[in-house]
Scaffold this active site. Structure first.
Site, PDB file in Angstrom:
ATOM      1  N   SER A 110      -9.434  -0.762   7.528  1.00 63.03           N
ATOM      2  CA  SER A 110      -8.933  -0.609   6.158  1.00 63.03           C
ATOM      3  C   SER A 110      -8.292  -1.820   5.516  1.00 63.03           C
ATOM      4  CB  SER A 110      -7.943   0.545   6.095  1.00 63.03           C
ATOM      5  OG  SER A 110      -8.646   1.740   5.987  1.00 63.03           O
ATOM      6  N   LYS A 150       0.844  -1.195   0.000  1.00 65.54           N
ATOM      7  CA  LYS A 150       0.000   0.000   0.000  1.00 65.54           C
ATOM      8  C   LYS A 150       0.881   1.248   0.000  1.00 65.54           C
ATOM      9  CE  LYS A 150      -3.726   1.942   2.930  1.00 65.54           C
ATOM     10  NZ  LYS A 150      -4.534   1.695   4.148  1.00 65.54           N
ATOM     11  N   SER A 176      -9.427   1.755   3.395  1.00 63.88           N
ATOM     12  CA  SER A 176      -8.611   2.515   2.489  1.00 63.88           C
ATOM     13  C   SER A 176      -7.635   1.674   1.677  1.00 63.88           C
ATOM     14  CB  SER A 176      -7.813   3.570   3.269  1.00 63.88           C
ATOM     15  OG  SER A 176      -6.982   2.951   4.229  1.00 63.88           O
TER      16      SER A 176
HETATM   17  N1  GLN Z   1     -12.628   4.034   7.013  1.00 64.76           N
HETATM   18  C1  GLN Z   1     -11.964   4.358   8.248  1.00 64.76           C
HETATM   19  C2  GLN Z   1     -11.510   5.795   8.220  1.00 64.76           C
HETATM   20  O1  GLN Z   1     -11.769   6.417   7.246  1.00 64.76           O
HETATM   21  C3  GLN Z   1     -10.818   3.417   8.465  1.00 64.76           C
HETATM   22  C4  GLN Z   1      -9.612   3.779   7.725  1.00 64.76           C
HETATM   23  C5  GLN Z   1      -8.447   2.900   8.039  1.00 64.76           C
HETATM   24  O2  GLN Z   1      -8.592   1.856   8.668  1.00 64.76           O
HETATM   25  N2  GLN Z   1      -7.279   3.365   7.660  1.00 64.76           N
HETATM   26  O3  GLN Z   1     -10.924   6.290   9.141  1.00 64.76           O
END
Ligand code: GLN
Length: 487
Positions: A182, A83, A158
């Site tokens: 994420s 990532k 994400s």
């Molecule tokens: N969707 C969650 C956020 O926007 C989790 C994101 C993540 O785990 N990096 O914070």
């Protein structure tokens, strides 16, 4: 004419790759070349922001040599994508943001280094939501990623690029990060396995910070075995991260559940979130698929009971107050002076900061910096930040109580299957709800895994989440393996 992918073998497990390498059916070079062909062919999914084509072929040759000499590491032949929030020395890293434009990593994340030390091949860098903030991968400065099951739908976020890469066979496994879901949520949307370890199990050194007391690095793979092996390689003490645990790392990839005789004498105790199978906010197909697993576990002889999380409605507010606060602090270093993008100077220093940050960060990141700065401001600190810290402690206590009585907590990974691109983009609260089942594990720091649990009527993947007590990754992967189904 046949499309090239029809003549390429797409390996779904590391053991299949290893057998093919051992029998000489394929070489590492051929394997990498095949992945490069597929990456090219699936460009419309917008998965990779950078492909290390020449470099990974050269590395493949070196590993082929090592394999011949019998000196290869444990991940020889494992082709991985990372990532865009993980530093890899000499390679660009942009966290899906314009603000890190032209930035090159100066060092390598510990987790990535450990994969390299075991002869993994890193094939490229994967698209993600900007600074890992999002649940749909629509917040990337490099455009959205598309779900390979239906390209009009999001892959989740994400770590969306990382999940689709595995789903579409563009690499064997990916390394993502999970602050509130994420790794697990995109894994669920894409029908693959996503594992978030206990907080502090894998060093965060070299991971671009979003919310430091929540962030975890985690693998995405086709199988629980492969995710477990990656965890085993990446986990463990590291002098560069003071929050990493010094507990010994178990052989997660060899973890076994008690056999049937042992289950009969001591059944496992499994709790499931009643909301996950009863709430009308959860898709029918997901409720049914989860109920199916509960019935199966009962049939195996385990005790399965429904529980309510009294503090469920405080989970998302607590998560968003604390993570935005931490993000506003972590992101203050991106000022247009030290890294990446700089507004062409046209005023004083303050104007340079303001303009660089306004132009460099996307809308969601700006929203979170504003929220976080607000909750940390002198007049509101106690009302929001301190309060949220207190609620975090209460949620921890409630979770400890639950795990005093149960070995695992089961729920759907997400309330819906993959939604349409654009469907929730302008409604942040709806978007935040996509993580309703995943954030608990981050708020309390426990390990959790998402495994495929069939598909809905439209063929969209459904995920099942299992959570275990801290540092019980061995039991977690053993249980997940028992529940794993062929895709
Ligand atoms: N969707 C969650 C956020 O926007 C989790 C994101 C993540 O785990 N990096 O914070």
């Amino acid at each position: 004419m046949k499309s090239p992918s029809l003549i390429l073998t797409v390996y779904r497990t590391f053991s299949a790759v290893q057998s093919a390498l051992a029998s000489g059916t394929i070489s590492c070079r051929q394997l990498v070349a095949d992945y490069l062909t597929r990456i090219e062919e699936y460009q419309h999914l917008n998965v990779f922001t950078d492909v290390y084509a020449d470099e990974s072929l050269t590395r493949a040759d070196a590993i082929d040599q090592k394999l011949m000499a019998g000196k290869a590491g444990r991940l020889a032949g494992m082709v991985i994508g990372i990532k865009d929030v993980l530093n890899y020395a000499g390679h660009g890293v942009r966290a899906g943001s314009l603000i890190l434009d032209q930035f090159t990593a100066q060092f390598t994340a510990t987790a990535v280094q450990r994969l390299l030390d075991e002869d993994a091949i890193i094939i490229g860098r994967q698209n993600c939501d900007e600074f890992a903030m999002g649940s749909s991968n629509e917040n990337s400065a490099f455009g959205p990623v598309r779900n390979a099951a239906d390209t009009s739908r999001v892959p989740g976020g994400s770590s969306g690029g990382s999940a689709v890469a595995v789903q579409a066979g563009l690499c064997l496994a990916s390394i993502g990060s999970d602050t509130g879901g994420s790794v697990r949520q995109p894994a669920a949307f894409c029908g693959v396995v996503g594992l978030k370890p206990t907080y502090g199990r894998i060093s965060r050194w070299g991971l671009i910070a979003y919310a430091s007391s929540f962030d975890c690095i985690g693998p995405i793979a086709n199988t629980v075995d492969d995710a477990a092996l990656l965890l085993e390689v990446m986990a463990g003490p590291d002098e560069f991260d003071s929050t990493v645990s010094s507990r010994p790392v178990d052989a997660y990839s060899k973890a076994q559940l008690p056999d049937q005789a042992a289950v009969e004498s001591r059944p496992l105790r499994i709790a499931y979130l009643s909301a996950g199978v009863e709430s009308t906010g959860v898709d029918d197909s997901i409720r049914e698929a989860t109920q199916g697993r509960i019935d199966e576990l009962r049939a195996m002889g385990h005790t399965v009971e429904s529980i309510d999380l009294a503090l469920l409605k405080y989970l998302l507010p607590t998560y968003y107050i604390l993570t935005t606060a931490e993000a506003s602090s972590n992101l203050s270093r991106f000022d247009g002076v030290r890294y990446g993008y700089r507004h062409t100077p046209s005023g004083d220093l303050l104007a340079l900061y303001k303009k660089s940050r306004t132009e460099g960060f996307g809308a969601e990141v700006r929203r979170r910096i504003l929220l976080g700065t607000f909750v940390l401001s002198a007049s509101y600190y106690d009302a929001y930040y301190t309060k949220a810290q207190q609620v975090r402690r209460l949620i921890r206590q409630e979770t400890e109580r639950i795990f005093g009585q149960f070995d695992f907590l089961l729920s759907p990974t997400t309330p819906t299957t993959a939604f349409k691109l654009g469907e929730k983009k302008d409604d942040p609260l709806q978007m935040y709800l996509a993580d309703i089942f995943t954030v608990l594990a981050n708020v309390v720091g426990y390990p959790a895994i998402s495994i495929p649990n069939g598909t809905d009527v439209d063929g969209l993947p459904i995920g099942l989440q299992l959570m275990a007590p801290p540092f019980e990754e061995g039991a977690l992967v053993a249980m997940a393996k028992r529940l794993e189904r062929e895709r």
